[in-house]
Structure formats: structure tokens, C-alpha cells
Design a protein around this motif. Structure first.
Motif, PDB file in Angstrom:
ATOM      1  N   ALA A  40      -2.144   0.540  10.390  1.00 16.46           N
ATOM      2  CA  ALA A  40      -1.374   1.085   9.265  1.00 16.46           C
ATOM      3  C   ALA A  40      -2.288   1.439   8.102  1.00 16.46           C
ATOM      4  O   ALA A  40      -2.108   2.481   7.441  1.00 16.46           O
ATOM      5  CB  ALA A  40      -0.313   0.081   8.820  1.00 16.46           C
ATOM      6  N   SER A  41      -3.288   0.605   7.847  1.00 16.51           N
ATOM      7  CA  SER A  41      -4.228   0.870   6.750  1.00 16.51           C
ATOM      8  C   SER A  41      -5.073   2.094   7.035  1.00 16.51           C
ATOM      9  O   SER A  41      -5.321   2.920   6.147  1.00 16.51           O
ATOM     10  CB  SER A  41      -5.117  -0.357   6.532  1.00 16.51           C
ATOM     11  N   LEU A  42      -5.539   2.226   8.284  1.00 13.37           N
ATOM     12  CA  LEU A  42      -6.344   3.392   8.652  1.00 13.37           C
ATOM     13  C   LEU A  42      -5.522   4.675   8.548  1.00 13.37           C
ATOM     14  O   LEU A  42      -6.014   5.707   8.071  1.00 13.37           O
ATOM     15  CB  LEU A  42      -6.885   3.223  10.074  1.00 13.37           C
ATOM     16  N   ARG A  43      -4.262   4.626   8.977  1.00 14.15           N
ATOM     17  CA  ARG A  43      -3.417   5.818   8.888  1.00 14.15           C
ATOM     18  C   ARG A  43      -3.190   6.227   7.441  1.00 14.15           C
ATOM     19  O   ARG A  43      -3.093   7.412   7.128  1.00 14.15           O
ATOM     20  CB  ARG A  43      -2.073   5.551   9.571  1.00 14.15           C
ATOM     21  N   ALA A  44      -3.100   5.237   6.557  1.00 13.18           N
ATOM     22  CA  ALA A  44      -2.914   5.554   5.142  1.00 13.18           C
ATOM     23  C   ALA A  44      -4.114   6.285   4.566  1.00 13.18           C
ATOM     24  O   ALA A  44      -3.997   7.016   3.582  1.00 13.18           O
ATOM     25  CB  ALA A  44      -2.660   4.278   4.345  1.00 13.18           C
ATOM     26  N   ARG A  59      -8.878  -4.809  -1.143  1.00 15.82           N
ATOM     27  CA  ARG A  59      -8.186  -6.027  -1.548  1.00 15.82           C
ATOM     28  C   ARG A  59      -6.791  -6.093  -0.925  1.00 15.82           C
ATOM     29  O   ARG A  59      -6.350  -7.159  -0.470  1.00 15.82           O
ATOM     30  CB  ARG A  59      -8.086  -6.087  -3.070  1.00 15.82           C
ATOM     31  N   SER A  60      -6.091  -4.958  -0.878  1.00 15.86           N
ATOM     32  CA  SER A  60      -4.756  -4.930  -0.266  1.00 15.86           C
ATOM     33  C   SER A  60      -4.833  -5.294   1.208  1.00 15.86           C
ATOM     34  O   SER A  60      -3.983  -6.037   1.725  1.00 15.86           O
ATOM     35  CB  SER A  60      -4.133  -3.537  -0.427  1.00 15.86           C
ATOM     36  N   LEU A  61      -5.857  -4.790   1.892  1.00 18.54           N
ATOM     37  CA  LEU A  61      -6.039  -5.130   3.304  1.00 18.54           C
ATOM     38  C   LEU A  61      -6.315  -6.619   3.465  1.00 18.54           C
ATOM     39  O   LEU A  61      -5.736  -7.281   4.343  1.00 18.54           O
ATOM     40  CB  LEU A  61      -7.192  -4.309   3.898  1.00 18.54           C
ATOM     41  N   ALA A  62      -7.185  -7.172   2.621  1.00 20.08           N
ATOM     42  CA  ALA A  62      -7.524  -8.597   2.707  1.00 20.08           C
ATOM     43  C   ALA A  62      -6.294  -9.472   2.476  1.00 20.08           C
ATOM     44  O   ALA A  62      -6.063 -10.446   3.209  1.00 20.08           O
ATOM     45  CB  ALA A  62      -8.623  -8.938   1.702  1.00 20.08           C
ATOM     46  N   LYS A  81      -4.053 -15.619  -5.839  1.00 20.88           N
ATOM     47  CA  LYS A  81      -2.621 -15.928  -5.862  1.00 20.88           C
ATOM     48  C   LYS A  81      -1.800 -14.838  -6.539  1.00 20.88           C
ATOM     49  O   LYS A  81      -0.691 -14.509  -6.103  1.00 20.88           O
ATOM     50  CB  LYS A  81      -2.393 -17.259  -6.575  1.00 20.88           C
ATOM     51  N   THR A  82      -2.365 -14.257  -7.609  1.00 19.10           N
ATOM     52  CA  THR A  82      -1.641 -13.199  -8.318  1.00 19.10           C
ATOM     53  C   THR A  82      -1.419 -11.995  -7.413  1.00 19.10           C
ATOM     54  O   THR A  82      -0.323 -11.424  -7.364  1.00 19.10           O
ATOM     55  CB  THR A  82      -2.413 -12.765  -9.577  1.00 19.10           C
ATOM     56  N   GLN A  83      -2.464 -11.617  -6.673  1.00 18.52           N
ATOM     57  CA  GLN A  83      -2.350 -10.478  -5.768  1.00 18.52           C
ATOM     58  C   GLN A  83      -1.409 -10.784  -4.614  1.00 18.52           C
ATOM     59  O   GLN A  83      -0.663  -9.908  -4.162  1.00 18.52           O
ATOM     60  CB  GLN A  83      -3.737 -10.085  -5.244  1.00 18.52           C
ATOM     61  N   ILE A  84      -1.432 -12.015  -4.112  1.00 12.19           N
ATOM     62  CA  ILE A  84      -0.524 -12.404  -3.030  1.00 12.19           C
ATOM     63  C   ILE A  84       0.924 -12.307  -3.500  1.00 12.19           C
ATOM     64  O   ILE A  84       1.786 -11.764  -2.804  1.00 12.19           O
ATOM     65  CB  ILE A  84      -0.843 -13.837  -2.543  1.00 12.19           C
ATOM     66  N   GLN A  85       1.196 -12.824  -4.702  1.00 13.25           N
ATOM     67  CA  GLN A  85       2.560 -12.770  -5.237  1.00 13.25           C
ATOM     68  C   GLN A  85       3.016 -11.334  -5.438  1.00 13.25           C
ATOM     69  O   GLN A  85       4.160 -10.972  -5.139  1.00 13.25           O
ATOM     70  CB  GLN A  85       2.627 -13.545  -6.554  1.00 13.25           C
ATOM     71  N   ARG A  86       2.104 -10.500  -5.946  1.00 12.83           N
ATOM     72  CA  ARG A  86       2.442  -9.093  -6.174  1.00 12.83           C
ATOM     73  C   ARG A  86       2.735  -8.379  -4.846  1.00 12.83           C
ATOM     74  O   ARG A  86       3.698  -7.612  -4.735  1.00 12.83           O
ATOM     75  CB  ARG A  86       1.284  -8.408  -6.900  1.00 12.83           C
ATOM     76  N   TYR A  87       1.906  -8.676  -3.845  1.00 16.46           N
ATOM     77  CA  TYR A  87       2.100  -8.063  -2.529  1.00 16.46           C
ATOM     78  C   TYR A  87       3.419  -8.512  -1.912  1.00 16.46           C
ATOM     79  O   TYR A  87       4.169  -7.697  -1.361  1.00 16.46           O
ATOM     80  CB  TYR A  87       0.928  -8.424  -1.613  1.00 16.46           C
ATOM     81  N   LEU A  88       3.718  -9.811  -2.003  1.00 18.46           N
ATOM     82  CA  LEU A  88       4.957 -10.320  -1.421  1.00 18.46           C
ATOM     83  C   LEU A  88       6.177  -9.743  -2.124  1.00 18.46           C
ATOM     84  O   LEU A  88       7.173  -9.392  -1.477  1.00 18.46           O
ATOM     85  CB  LEU A  88       4.975 -11.849  -1.490  1.00 18.46           C
ATOM     86  N   ALA A  89       6.120  -9.647  -3.449  1.00 22.45           N
ATOM     87  CA  ALA A  89       7.244  -9.074  -4.192  1.00 22.45           C
ATOM     88  C   ALA A  89       7.505  -7.634  -3.764  1.00 22.45           C
ATOM     89  O   ALA A  89       8.656  -7.174  -3.715  1.00 22.45           O
ATOM     90  CB  ALA A  89       6.963  -9.138  -5.690  1.00 22.45           C
ATOM     91  N   PHE A  90       6.440  -6.925  -3.431  1.00 21.72           N
ATOM     92  CA  PHE A  90       6.560  -5.532  -3.010  1.00 21.72           C
ATOM     93  C   PHE A  90       7.000  -5.422  -1.549  1.00 21.72           C
ATOM     94  O   PHE A  90       7.830  -4.579  -1.196  1.00 21.72           O
ATOM     95  CB  PHE A  90       5.221  -4.819  -3.207  1.00 21.72           C
ATOM     96  N   SER A  91       6.461  -6.289  -0.677  1.00 20.87           N
ATOM     97  CA  SER A  91       6.627  -6.135   0.766  1.00 20.87           C
ATOM     98  C   SER A  91       7.844  -6.846   1.344  1.00 20.87           C
ATOM     99  O   SER A  91       8.366  -6.411   2.374  1.00 20.87           O
ATOM    100  CB  SER A  91       5.366  -6.634   1.498  1.00 20.87           C
TER     101      SER A  91
END
Length: 459
Positions: A158-162, A95-98, A241-251
Motif C-alpha cells: 500500500a505504501s509503495l502504491r501511494a 515515519r508513517s510506514l514505521a 506515542k503522539t504519532q501512534i495516537q494520531r495514526y490510530l485516530a485517523f485509521s
């Protein structure tokens, strides 16, 4: 869970070290390759004259600033993937990758259109020479699709390295670099029966190499039926939308941090031009040496961030703390080895860059000495910020700290020293390390507080 090497058997200890090496060396090799080949277009258009060099150099700087933006978005994804891996929650990794692919695409699309359809208009705002503007715009128009390709590549890598998969991104990067160089040779000057396209040839080579790199990365993922070979339903998870907002707040603090660093770093180099021709010549030699030196430590910081992030995601805070101390010790040992080696290798460096005049050669010798004496502060900060604080998602602290020390102290003091004093460049170069000295204690105090030990998998 990672077990401290002192408490495990010899075989497991070898496995632990093998894991650290496999996480760090491929990343270090790719960083080193990028530092050596990143200016391939600029070098290979040298025969076309000063205008061509200036145009491709200008376009390369614009691409670099956007790459910094891409890297900020991708780093946010990699931190989340590392923590979810530790929590054994791979669907959340997907989900994070998507989400990151969706956000990255939406962020890059305006730039793709600005490059592809408006470059002739806005490039003249940053360069008054009409010849340079025309050539730079030509390059940017052709390479516009490469922005999207590069964004997707950076996110997938970056995702593969993680997850600990570092070899395949290196292979893809090597293939892309070789194709870029071969394409430049064929298309810039018209070799191997190809048309001589000049600057446009360099642009087509760049576009082709990025397309090939994307095909290799994504093709490998889907051919191996990797967990990141997302299907339509999994890609649609990125629309939440919730995941997008959470990702943006973090990134977003990460993106801002990367951007502030890039602009500040460019300011140092721009202002150095006013310190004299000798200073500018020495700076041109020092930059690739610095890049090569930092390459291994960037790889080590990547290994640290992955391993510490996994333990934080799994709730193993004491192991994460141990790993921080473990990577600190490795960093100190490598710094002693590398700085001592470079100190005694300075005469060899002077022979490699023997095209400099006597004054510049003497200045280079002394500047390399300053680098050997002061670089430890910069590397230790880098390891602790990238490899420790960011592993726990402590992005706001790093953003605030970097911004204050760079723009309230480091850059203004450097500018004042260049324009208001007659200091030798040796002392001016030493001032470039001032900001790292100023944030050394705050970073230590932040790590000691353990406030960075965040489990990002808990909603």
C-alpha cells in the motif's frame, strides 16, 4: 503538481495518461488475480472430500476477515504517504510506514497466538462438526505466522502504491500465487515425490507462498536502497506515542468501515442460502464475475486516491477538484463500455457455466441483466468514496454513511424480503443494490461541499 490534460502539451498529456494507467492497471491485475486464485486452496482440496472443503473454506473466511482488518490499517498509511509525497515531505512518509508496521504487528500478534496455540479450542465454537474442526484448526495452526507476513506485505504494498510503484507488488503477487498453486499440487496429493499431507499440505503451501512474497517485496526494497528501506533509527520513529495516537485516530474509522462492510457482505451471502438452491448456485457464479468486473475500477480508484491525495498534500485543492471530475468522466465511459459488453456477452457466460440446470441457467441470465443495469450505482459510489473522499481522509463520514445505509436499511430489508416474501431471486438480487442507491445522494453532496479536501500533512 498535476496539470489538467486539456491545458498541457501532447507529450505531457501522454505522460499523464501513462501515469494513470501505470497506477491503475497493475492494481487491477492483482485484484483480478486474487479474485481468480483466492480460492485455490478450497478448489485443490476438493478431492479430499466435503469435510476438507468445508474446513479450508472456513479457514479462508477467517483469514479474509483478518485481511480486511489489515487492509484498513494499510489504507490509512497509504493515504498519509500520498499526501506527504505531495507535500514533498518524505521523512514523514517513512515515519508513517514505521508507525503502521509497529501498530500492524501489535494488532496481529494476538491473532498469531490464538491461531497457533488455541485454534483447537475456539474453532469448535463456530462449527459443530469435529472432523471439520480438527482439519480447520490444523490449517490455522500451520498458517499462523502467515498473518504477520501478510500484514507486513499489505502495508509495504500500500505504501509503495501511494508513491506510484505498482508493478513490483504485482510481480511479487504473481510469484506467490504460482508458488501457492504448485505447493498445493505437490503437497495435497503427494505429487513430484512430495508427501501427501492433505489439508496440512494446502496450509504449508499458503505459508510458503506468503513467506516468498514477503521476501520478494522487502528484498527488492532493500536491494534497491529504496527510501522505505528503513534502518533501525527510522523504525524507532514508529515508537512515538503522539504519532501512534494520531495514526490510530485517523485509521480506526477506516478499519471499522472495512470490517462493517465485510460482515455486511458476508451476511448478504449467508442469507441468500435461505432463498433456495437455485439462488445459491447463481450467487456462486455471480460472485467471481462481480470480482472480475470490479477489479479494474478498484485499480482506477487507487490511481484516483494517489493523485488526488498528492495534490491535497501539496495544497493544490483546485487541481484535486479537477482530478475528481476527470476520474468521474473516465468511470462513466468505462461503465457504459463494460456494462454493454457484459449484457451482450450473457449467452457466452451461460455456456461457460453450462453445469447449471435449466431453471438456474434462466435465473443466471436474468440476474446478469440486473447486474448490468444496476452496477453503475455501486461502482460510482466506490470510485467517489475510495478514490476521492478517502484521499482527503474523510473517514468518519464514510464510516457513518456506510454503517447507517447497510445496517439500518440494506441488510434488514434484504433479510425481511428473503424470509417474509416469496420474491424471485432476481428481485432479491436487485435489493442488494439498495444501500448504494441510498448513499448515492449523500456522497454527491459531501463531495460538492468540499469538506473532504483535508491537508493531512498539517499537524
Amino acid at each position: 503538481m498535476v496539470t489538467p490534460p486539456e491545458l498541457i502539451s501532447l507529450n505531457d498529456k501522454r505522460a499523464f495518461w501513462r501515469g494513470v494507467i501505470l497506477l491503475s492497471l497493475p492494481v487491477a491485475a492483482q485484484m483480478l488475480m486474487q479474485s481468480l486464485l483466492g480460492m485455490a486452496d478450497v478448489i485443490m482440496v476438493g478431492g479430499l472430500g466435503a469435510s476438507a472443503i468445508a474446513a479450508v473454506g472456513l479457514a479462508a473466511k477467517i483469514h479474509f476477515l483478518l485481511l480486511v482488518l489489515m487492509s484498513g490499517l494499510a489504507t490509512g498509511c497509504s493515504i498519509l504517504v500520498a499526501q506527504y509525497t505531495g507535500a514533498k515531505d518524505f521523512p514523514s512518509c517513512q515515519r508513517s510506514l514505521a508507525v503502521t508496521l509497529l501498530v500492524g504487528t501489535l494488532v496481529m500478534l494476538p491473532f498469531v497466538f490464538a491461531f497457533g496455540f488455541g485454534a483447537n479450542t475456539w474453532v469448535q465454537w463456530i462449527n459443530p462438526d469435529p472432523v471439520v474442526v480438527n482439519l480447520a484448526a490444523q490449517y490455522l495452526i500451520i498458517t499462523a505466522p502467515a498473518l504477520l507476513f501478510t500484514q507486513w506485505i499489505v502495508i509495504y504494498e500500500a505504501s509503495l502504491r501511494a508513491l506510484g510503484s505498482t508493478t513490483m507488488p504485482l510481480v511479487a503477487g504473481v510469484c506467490a500465487a504460482l508458488v501457492n498453486i504448485a505447493g498445493n499440487y505437490a503437497l495435497i496429493g503427494g505429487n513430484w515425490g512430495m508427501p501427501a499431507l492433505g489439508v496440512a499440505g494446502a496450509a504449508w503451501a499458503t505459508l510458503g507462498s506468503r513467506a516468498l512474497q514477503l521476501i520478494i517485496v522487502v528484498g527488492w526494497i532493500y536491494a534497491k536502497k529504496h527510501g522505505f528501506a528503513l534502518n533501525i533509527a527510522q523504525l524507532k520513529m514508529g515508537l512515538d506515542k503522539t504519532q501512534i495516537q494520531r495514526y490510530l485516530a485517523f485509521s480506526l474509522p477506516l478499519v471499522a468501515n472495512y470490517a462493517i462492510w465485510a460482515v455486511g457482505n458476508s451476511t448478504y451471502h449467508l442469507v441468500t442460502g435461505y432463498a433456495g438452491t437455485d439462488a445459491l448456485a447463481v450467487m456462486g457464479v455471480i460472485v467471481p464475475i462481480e470480482s472480475a468486473f470490479f477489479a479494474l475500477f478498484v485499480g482506477l480508484a487507487n490511481a484516483s486516491a494517489v493523485l488526488i491525495g498528492r495534490e491535497l498534500g501539496a495544497g493544490n485543492n483546485e487541481v484535486a477538484w479537477y482530478l475528481h471530475k476527470f476520474f468521474d468522466r473516465i468511470t462513466f465511459a468505462l461503465l457504459i463500455l463494460f456494462c454493454s459488453s457484459l449484457w451482450f456477452a450473457r449467452p457466452l457466460m451461460l455456456k461457460i457455466f453450462d453445469q447449471l440446470d435449466a431453471a438456474s441457467t434462466e435465473l443466471l441470465l436474468n440476474t446478469l441483466g440486473v447486474f448490468c443495469l444496476l452496477v453503475s450505482v455501486k461502482v460510482i459510489n466506490m470510485m467517489r468514496i475510495i478514490g476521492v473522499l478517502r484521499a482527503g481522509g474523510d473517514n468518519r463520514f464514510t464510516l457513518i454513511t456506510d454503517t447507517i445505509v447497510m445496517w439500518c436499511f440494506g441488510v434488514p430489508i434484504y433479510i425481511a424480503a428473503v424470509f417474509l416474501t416469496k420474491l424471485s431471486f432476481i428481485y432479491l438480487y436487485a435489493l442488494m443494490f439498495l444501500e448504494d442507491a441510498l448513499k448515492f445522494i449523500p456522497v454527491i453532496r459531501r463531495i460538492a461541499s468540499r469538506k473532504w479536501m483535508n491537508n493531512l500533512t498539517r499537524h
